[in-house]
Design an enzyme around this catalytic site. Sequence first.
Site, PDB file in Angstrom:
ATOM      1  N   PHE A 210      13.929  -2.404 -15.596  1.00 37.89           N
ATOM      2  CA  PHE A 210      12.968  -2.871 -16.430  1.00 37.89           C
ATOM      3  C   PHE A 210      12.319  -2.404 -17.693  1.00 37.89           C
ATOM      4  O   PHE A 210      11.785  -2.628 -18.658  1.00 37.89           O
ATOM      5  CB  PHE A 210      12.009  -3.561 -16.188  1.00 37.89           C
ATOM      6  CG  PHE A 210      11.021  -3.129 -15.323  1.00 37.89           C
ATOM      7  CD1 PHE A 210       9.513  -2.138 -15.614  1.00 37.89           C
ATOM      8  CD2 PHE A 210      11.123  -3.201 -13.649  1.00 37.89           C
ATOM      9  CE1 PHE A 210       9.636  -1.263 -14.295  1.00 37.89           C
ATOM     10  CE2 PHE A 210      10.158  -2.248 -13.048  1.00 37.89           C
ATOM     11  CZ  PHE A 210       9.174  -1.658 -13.617  1.00 37.89           C
TER      12      PHE A 210
ATOM     13  N   GLU B  41      -3.282  10.809 -17.182  1.00 39.95           N
ATOM     14  CA  GLU B  41      -2.670  10.049 -18.249  1.00 39.95           C
ATOM     15  C   GLU B  41      -4.321  10.281 -18.417  1.00 39.95           C
ATOM     16  O   GLU B  41      -4.130   9.986 -19.688  1.00 39.95           O
ATOM     17  CB  GLU B  41      -3.011   8.592 -17.178  1.00 39.95           C
ATOM     18  CG  GLU B  41      -1.205   8.362 -16.223  1.00 39.95           C
ATOM     19  CD  GLU B  41      -1.542   7.076 -16.184  1.00 39.95           C
ATOM     20  OE1 GLU B  41       0.113   6.671 -15.166  1.00 39.95           O
ATOM     21  OE2 GLU B  41      -2.573   6.484 -15.503  1.00 39.95           O
TER      22      GLU B  41
ATOM     23  N   TYR C 178       5.272   6.230 -19.294  1.00 40.31           N
ATOM     24  CA  TYR C 178       6.249   5.489 -18.318  1.00 40.31           C
ATOM     25  C   TYR C 178       7.362   6.151 -17.251  1.00 40.31           C
ATOM     26  O   TYR C 178       8.209   5.485 -16.808  1.00 40.31           O
ATOM     27  CB  TYR C 178       6.474   3.862 -18.479  1.00 40.31           C
ATOM     28  CG  TYR C 178       5.314   3.353 -18.586  1.00 40.31           C
ATOM     29  CD1 TYR C 178       4.935   2.685 -17.041  1.00 40.31           C
ATOM     30  CD2 TYR C 178       4.892   2.557 -19.854  1.00 40.31           C
ATOM     31  CE1 TYR C 178       3.721   1.566 -17.653  1.00 40.31           C
ATOM     32  CE2 TYR C 178       4.178   1.607 -19.877  1.00 40.31           C
ATOM     33  CZ  TYR C 178       3.041   1.228 -18.866  1.00 40.31           C
ATOM     34  OH  TYR C 178       2.574   0.230 -18.661  1.00 40.31           O
TER      35      TYR C 178
ATOM     36  N   HIS D 187      -2.986  -1.380 -17.764  1.00 41.97           N
ATOM     37  CA  HIS D 187      -2.311  -0.762 -17.445  1.00 41.97           C
ATOM     38  C   HIS D 187      -3.615   0.290 -16.103  1.00 41.97           C
ATOM     39  O   HIS D 187      -4.729   0.494 -17.217  1.00 41.97           O
ATOM     40  CB  HIS D 187      -1.381   0.219 -18.096  1.00 41.97           C
ATOM     41  CG  HIS D 187      -0.964   1.456 -17.432  1.00 41.97           C
ATOM     42  ND1 HIS D 187      -0.230   1.799 -16.102  1.00 41.97           N
ATOM     43  CD2 HIS D 187      -2.061   2.615 -16.677  1.00 41.97           C
ATOM     44  CE1 HIS D 187      -0.475   3.156 -15.456  1.00 41.97           C
ATOM     45  NE2 HIS D 187      -1.580   3.129 -16.372  1.00 41.97           N
TER      46      HIS D 187
ATOM     47  N   THR E 123       0.084  -6.859 -10.649  1.00 41.68           N
ATOM     48  CA  THR E 123       1.233  -6.455 -11.414  1.00 41.68           C
ATOM     49  C   THR E 123       1.624  -8.251 -11.994  1.00 41.68           C
ATOM     50  O   THR E 123       1.602  -7.941 -13.084  1.00 41.68           O
ATOM     51  CB  THR E 123       2.210  -5.719 -10.340  1.00 41.68           C
ATOM     52  OG1 THR E 123       1.632  -4.629 -10.059  1.00 41.68           O
ATOM     53  CG2 THR E 123       3.820  -5.592 -11.656  1.00 41.68           C
TER      54      THR E 123
ATOM     55  N   ARG F 274      -8.268  -0.520 -10.083  1.00 42.18           N
ATOM     56  CA  ARG F 274      -6.820  -0.677  -9.783  1.00 42.18           C
ATOM     57  C   ARG F 274      -7.420  -2.176  -8.917  1.00 42.18           C
ATOM     58  O   ARG F 274      -6.563  -3.148  -9.078  1.00 42.18           O
ATOM     59  CB  ARG F 274      -6.104  -0.171  -8.399  1.00 42.18           C
ATOM     60  CG  ARG F 274      -5.767   0.962  -8.940  1.00 42.18           C
ATOM     61  CD  ARG F 274      -4.295   0.255  -9.868  1.00 42.18           C
ATOM     62  NE  ARG F 274      -3.400  -0.716  -9.372  1.00 42.18           N
ATOM     63  CZ  ARG F 274      -1.821  -0.434  -9.737  1.00 42.18           C
ATOM     64  NH1 ARG F 274      -2.083   0.548 -10.978  1.00 42.18           N
ATOM     65  NH2 ARG F 274      -1.140  -0.919  -9.241  1.00 42.18           N
TER      66      ARG F 274
ATOM     67  N   ARG G 183      -6.020  -9.134 -15.067  1.00 40.19           N
ATOM     68  CA  ARG G 183      -5.116  -9.312 -15.633  1.00 40.19           C
ATOM     69  C   ARG G 183      -4.769 -11.190 -15.605  1.00 40.19           C
ATOM     70  O   ARG G 183      -4.297 -11.815 -15.740  1.00 40.19           O
ATOM     71  CB  ARG G 183      -3.554  -8.877 -14.263  1.00 40.19           C
ATOM     72  CG  ARG G 183      -3.249  -7.964 -15.001  1.00 40.19           C
ATOM     73  CD  ARG G 183      -3.017  -7.028 -13.424  1.00 40.19           C
ATOM     74  NE  ARG G 183      -2.011  -5.385 -14.716  1.00 40.19           N
ATOM     75  CZ  ARG G 183      -1.136  -4.166 -14.180  1.00 40.19           C
ATOM     76  NH1 ARG G 183      -1.896  -4.409 -13.154  1.00 40.19           N
ATOM     77  NH2 ARG G 183      -1.167  -3.123 -14.927  1.00 40.19           N
TER      78      ARG G 183
HETATM   79  P1  IDP Z   1       1.176  -1.090 -12.037  1.00 41.19           P
HETATM   80  O1  IDP Z   1       1.027  -1.848 -13.597  1.00 41.19           O
HETATM   81  O2  IDP Z   1       0.460  -3.026 -11.328  1.00 41.19           O
HETATM   82  O3  IDP Z   1       1.024  -0.432 -11.870  1.00 41.19           O
HETATM   83  P2  IDP Z   1       4.104  -1.138 -11.524  1.00 41.19           P
HETATM   84  O4  IDP Z   1       4.934  -1.385 -10.679  1.00 41.19           O
HETATM   85  O5  IDP Z   1       4.083   0.897 -12.059  1.00 41.19           O
HETATM   86  O6  IDP Z   1       2.961  -2.081 -12.217  1.00 41.19           O
HETATM   87  O7  IDP Z   1       5.088  -1.725 -13.356  1.00 41.19           O
HETATM   88  C1  IDP Z   1       4.476  -0.424 -14.590  1.00 41.19           C
HETATM   89  C2  IDP Z   1       4.749  -1.763 -15.684  1.00 41.19           C
HETATM   90  O8  IDP Z   1       6.284  -1.805 -15.676  1.00 41.19           O
HETATM   91  C3  IDP Z   1       3.854  -3.145 -15.003  1.00 41.19           C
HETATM   92  O9  IDP Z   1       2.563  -3.568 -14.979  1.00 41.19           O
HETATM   93  C4  IDP Z   1       4.993  -4.695 -16.021  1.00 41.19           C
HETATM   94  O10 IDP Z   1       4.025  -4.408 -17.238  1.00 41.19           O
HETATM   95  C5  IDP Z   1       6.140  -3.904 -15.945  1.00 41.19           C
HETATM   96  N1  IDP Z   1       6.592  -3.878 -14.867  1.00 41.19           N
HETATM   97  C6  IDP Z   1       6.640  -3.664 -13.373  1.00 41.19           C
HETATM   98  N2  IDP Z   1       7.747  -5.030 -12.617  1.00 41.19           N
HETATM   99  C7  IDP Z   1       8.319  -5.555 -13.119  1.00 41.19           C
HETATM  100  C8  IDP Z   1       9.761  -6.594 -13.744  1.00 41.19           C
HETATM  101  O11 IDP Z   1      10.662  -6.925 -12.542  1.00 41.19           O
HETATM  102  N3  IDP Z   1       9.902  -6.950 -14.678  1.00 41.19           N
HETATM  103  C9  IDP Z   1       9.174  -6.525 -15.520  1.00 41.19           C
HETATM  104  N4  IDP Z   1       8.352  -5.459 -15.709  1.00 41.19           N
HETATM  105  C10 IDP Z   1       7.972  -5.152 -15.022  1.00 41.19           C
HETATM  106 MG    MG Z   2       1.929   1.298 -12.414  1.00 45.81          MG
END
Ligand code: IDP
Ligand code: MG
Length: 145
Positions: A58, A127, A50, A116, A92, A86, A103
């Site tokens: 976060f 990845e 990550y 993910h 998300t 996706r 999800r």
């Molecule tokens: P994604 O998984 O849909 O691609 P990303 O923005 O890449 O979303 O964020 C990676 C992961 O980080 C998310 O799947 C989620 O678990 C966590 N995450 C993202 N934004 C937040 C937040 O605002 N609070 C807590 N966890 C977050």
């Molecule tokens: Mg992501």
Amino acid sequence: MLEQSLLMVKPHAFTAKKTGMIISMLENNDFQIVGIKSIKLTPELARRFYFVHEGKEFFERLINYMSTGTVAAICVEKENCVADLRKFIGATDPAKAAEGTIRKVVGVTVEQNGVHASDSVENAKKEIRFFFSDIELYSYRYLQY
Ligand code: IDP
Ligand code: MG
């Protein structure tokens, strides 16, 4: 175009025994499994996976969470795989995920959103390589039984 992508089942979903259902959802929607394994990420490995989120508010919580339990890494293949996966995992925030998405079914919170999935063809390649070696990946698409 035929592509591959990486789906990871997050710790709470794996612990809640959702992995089998997630695999069925993938297979029933034309995502062919090319590689699959379970692994417990160390904080260092989670940090590497990550790294693009390093510095975000976060990030430390995410790293801590992702290294609490087992994850499943699944390499899948189909036409337009990265974008389709996706779409199939949903937003998300599980509360905003569309009906029928992974999800929507297994997500609990934004952090514990079940799975993910890679966000670009380039990141998918990285990845997949993060989790799998060559002998752990095989596409049976052209095999006939
Ligand atoms: P994604 O998984 O849909 O691609 P990303 O923005 O890449 O979303 O964020 C990676 C992961 O980080 C998310 O799947 C989620 O678990 C966590 N995450 C993202 N934004 C937040 C937040 O605002 N609070 C807590 N966890 C977050
Ligand atoms: Mg992501």
